[in-house]
Design a protein around this motif. Structure first.
Motif, PDB file in Angstrom:
ATOM      1  N   THR A   1       0.795  -1.239   0.000  1.00  0.00           N
ATOM      2  CA  THR A   1       0.000   0.000   0.000  1.00  0.00           C
ATOM      3  C   THR A   1       0.827   1.289   0.000  1.00  0.00           C
ATOM      4  OG1 THR A   1      -0.091   0.241   2.416  1.00  0.00           O
ATOM      5  CG2 THR A   1      -1.742  -1.210   1.394  1.00  0.00           C
ATOM      6  N   GLY A   2       2.120   1.178   0.295  1.00  0.00           N
ATOM      7  CA  GLY A   2       2.953   2.375   0.415  1.00  0.00           C
ATOM      8  C   GLY A   2       2.869   3.051   1.776  1.00  0.00           C
ATOM      9  N   ARG A   3       2.039   2.533   2.658  1.00  0.00           N
ATOM     10  CA  ARG A   3       1.855   3.114   3.999  1.00  0.00           C
ATOM     11  C   ARG A   3       2.098   2.051   5.071  1.00  0.00           C
ATOM     12  NH1 ARG A   3       2.143   8.211   4.698  1.00  0.00           N
ATOM     13  NH2 ARG A   3       0.959   8.035   6.589  1.00  0.00           N
ATOM     14  N   GLY A   4       2.663   2.489   6.193  1.00  0.00           N
ATOM     15  CA  GLY A   4       2.869   1.599   7.319  1.00  0.00           C
ATOM     16  C   GLY A   4       1.694   1.662   8.270  1.00  0.00           C
ATOM     17  N   PRO A   5       1.663   0.760   9.246  1.00  0.00           N
ATOM     18  CA  PRO A   5       0.569   0.742  10.209  1.00  0.00           C
ATOM     19  C   PRO A   5       0.592   1.973  11.106  1.00  0.00           C
ATOM     20  CG  PRO A   5       2.287  -0.798  10.865  1.00  0.00           C
ATOM     21  CD  PRO A   5       2.662  -0.276   9.517  1.00  0.00           C
ATOM     22  N   ALA A   6      -0.589   2.440  11.471  1.00  0.00           N
ATOM     23  CA  ALA A   6      -0.696   3.619  12.342  1.00  0.00           C
ATOM     24  C   ALA A   6      -0.168   3.322  13.737  1.00  0.00           C
ATOM     25  CB  ALA A   6      -2.146   4.086  12.416  1.00  0.00           C
ATOM     26  N   GLU A   7      -0.391   2.116  14.209  1.00  0.00           N
ATOM     27  CA  GLU A   7       0.064   1.712  15.551  1.00  0.00           C
ATOM     28  C   GLU A   7       1.357   0.921  15.426  1.00  0.00           C
ATOM     29  OE1 GLU A   7      -1.448   2.627  18.447  1.00  0.00           O
ATOM     30  OE2 GLU A   7      -2.809   3.811  17.186  1.00  0.00           O
ATOM     31  N   GLN A   8       2.389   1.381  16.136  1.00  0.00           N
ATOM     32  CA  GLN A   8       3.679   0.712  16.106  1.00  0.00           C
ATOM     33  C   GLN A   8       4.259   0.661  17.509  1.00  0.00           C
ATOM     34  OE1 GLN A   8       6.195   2.558  13.109  1.00  0.00           O
ATOM     35  NE2 GLN A   8       4.528   2.612  11.624  1.00  0.00           N
ATOM     36  N   VAL A   9       4.899  -0.462  17.828  1.00  0.00           N
ATOM     37  CA  VAL A   9       5.563  -0.624  19.119  1.00  0.00           C
ATOM     38  C   VAL A   9       7.055  -0.426  18.882  1.00  0.00           C
ATOM     39  CG1 VAL A   9       6.034  -2.199  21.036  1.00  0.00           C
ATOM     40  CG2 VAL A   9       3.807  -2.258  19.883  1.00  0.00           C
ATOM     41  N   PRO A  10       7.678   0.508  19.604  1.00  0.00           N
ATOM     42  CA  PRO A  10       9.109   0.768  19.373  1.00  0.00           C
ATOM     43  C   PRO A  10       9.970  -0.463  19.627  1.00  0.00           C
ATOM     44  CG  PRO A  10       8.169   2.418  20.843  1.00  0.00           C
ATOM     45  CD  PRO A  10       7.129   1.346  20.662  1.00  0.00           C
ATOM     46  N   SER A  11      11.097  -0.511  18.934  1.00  0.00           N
ATOM     47  CA  SER A  11      12.095  -1.526  19.184  1.00  0.00           C
ATOM     48  C   SER A  11      12.744  -1.246  20.531  1.00  0.00           C
ATOM     49  CB  SER A  11      13.148  -1.502  18.067  1.00  0.00           C
ATOM     50  OG  SER A  11      14.032  -2.586  18.183  1.00  0.00           O
ATOM     51  N   MET A  12      13.504  -2.195  21.014  1.00  0.00           N
ATOM     52  CA  MET A  12      14.275  -2.011  22.247  1.00  0.00           C
ATOM     53  C   MET A  12      15.581  -2.769  22.067  1.00  0.00           C
ATOM     54  SD  MET A  12      13.465  -3.273  26.133  1.00  0.00           S
ATOM     55  CE  MET A  12      12.201  -2.065  26.481  1.00  0.00           C
ATOM     56  N   GLY A  13      16.660  -2.198  22.562  1.00  0.00           N
ATOM     57  CA  GLY A  13      17.934  -2.876  22.444  1.00  0.00           C
ATOM     58  C   GLY A  13      19.032  -2.118  23.150  1.00  0.00           C
ATOM     59  N   CYS A  14      20.252  -2.546  22.897  1.00  0.00           N
ATOM     60  CA  CYS A  14      21.423  -1.874  23.461  1.00  0.00           C
ATOM     61  C   CYS A  14      21.601  -0.529  22.778  1.00  0.00           C
ATOM     62  CB  CYS A  14      22.675  -2.706  23.238  1.00  0.00           C
ATOM     63  SG  CYS A  14      22.657  -4.312  24.056  1.00  0.00           S
ATOM     64  N   SER A  15      22.040   0.450  23.528  1.00  0.00           N
ATOM     65  CA  SER A  15      22.271   1.770  22.932  1.00  0.00           C
ATOM     66  C   SER A  15      23.395   1.701  21.914  1.00  0.00           C
ATOM     67  CB  SER A  15      22.617   2.785  24.022  1.00  0.00           C
ATOM     68  OG  SER A  15      23.821   2.408  24.651  1.00  0.00           O
ATOM     69  N   ILE A  16      23.349   2.576  20.925  1.00  0.00           N
ATOM     70  CA  ILE A  16      24.464   2.721  19.996  1.00  0.00           C
ATOM     71  C   ILE A  16      25.682   3.095  20.834  1.00  0.00           C
ATOM     72  CG2 ILE A  16      25.413   4.071  18.074  1.00  0.00           C
ATOM     73  CD1 ILE A  16      23.127   2.432  17.044  1.00  0.00           C
ATOM     74  N   LYS A  17      26.820   2.498  20.547  1.00  0.00           N
ATOM     75  CA  LYS A  17      28.047   2.782  21.284  1.00  0.00           C
ATOM     76  C   LYS A  17      28.789   3.932  20.592  1.00  0.00           C
ATOM     77  CE  LYS A  17      26.822  -0.598  23.829  1.00  0.00           C
ATOM     78  NZ  LYS A  17      25.654  -0.304  24.614  1.00  0.00           N
ATOM     79  N   TRP A  18      28.534   5.124  21.061  1.00  0.00           N
ATOM     80  CA  TRP A  18      29.093   6.338  20.439  1.00  0.00           C
ATOM     81  C   TRP A  18      30.558   6.515  20.806  1.00  0.00           C
ATOM     82  CZ3 TRP A  18      25.975   7.825  16.823  1.00  0.00           C
ATOM     83  CH2 TRP A  18      24.599   7.663  16.965  1.00  0.00           C
ATOM     84  N   LYS A  19      31.277   7.122  19.907  1.00  0.00           N
ATOM     85  CA  LYS A  19      32.693   7.439  20.162  1.00  0.00           C
ATOM     86  C   LYS A  19      32.797   8.579  21.125  1.00  0.00           C
ATOM     87  CE  LYS A  19      34.331   5.743  15.769  1.00  0.00           C
ATOM     88  NZ  LYS A  19      35.136   5.941  14.595  1.00  0.00           N
TER      89      LYS A  19
END
Length: 182
Positions: A164-182
């Motif tokens: 359809t070209g569109r994503g779902p209106a309701e989305q559950v965020p991902s969860m994980g380890c933080s990006i390891k910034w320099k």
């Protein structure tokens, strides 16, 4: 501590990039785009959240590619503080797992910053026009893989984007380890 990205900013344009991949090639976003959309994933080699679901990520990527969705993964972690995420080790993991998509190295972290990536895994699903339609989770798994019959949130959302070209209106965020910034 787990990190959680913000909700989907619908129609946000995908930032372009040029990055080296573990297959020896260099890719721009346009090289990776599929006719029905593009999935850009921020993952890494060491994160238990990624390792718990990498086989599911690969399964979903293969099925989405068959539907016309281009797929790529990017590792942006600081390999100095996290040597498991070095470019060399990325290549080893890609080979060992049979990763069916380019696994890109964002050594200077500019792409992660342009995407405002927060964690691994962090999924960005774009439609054929390069507009964001999904920024949610793979499924309800967390630090370990959940049951096999979990709803495949990412797959279902990107299938909808392909159709359809569109994503779902309701989305559950991902969860994980933080990006390891320099």
């Amino acid at each position: 501590m787990a990190a959680v990205p913000p909700v989907c900013d619908f129609d946000w344009p995908a930032p372009d990039f040029t990055l080296p991949a573990t297959d020896g090639q260099t890719y721009r976003l346009a090289d990776l785009a599929g006719p029905k959309g593009t999935l850009v994933m921020f993952i890494c080699n060491h994160c238990p959240y990624v390792l718990a679901v990498i086989d599911r990520i690969i399964r979903d990527a293969k099925e989405l590619q068959a539907m016309g969705i281009g797929v790529a993964a990017i590792c942006s972690n600081d390999a100095t503080s996290h040597p498991a995420d070095s470019f060399e080790n990325m290549g080893k993991m890609a080979t060992a797992k049979g990763v069916p998509f380019p696994y890109l190295h964002d050594e200077d972290q500019s792409v992660a910053r342009a995407y405002d990536a927060v964690c691994t895994p962090d999924f960005f699903g774009f439609n054929a026009d390069g507009r964001l339609q999904y920024r949610g989770r793979l499924d309800a798994s967390r630090g370990q893989a959940g049951p096999e019959d979990l709803r495949r949130d990412l797959f279902e959302a990107m299938k909808q984007v392909a159709e359809t070209g569109r994503g779902p209106a309701e989305q559950v965020p991902s969860m994980g380890c933080s990006i390891k910034w320099k």
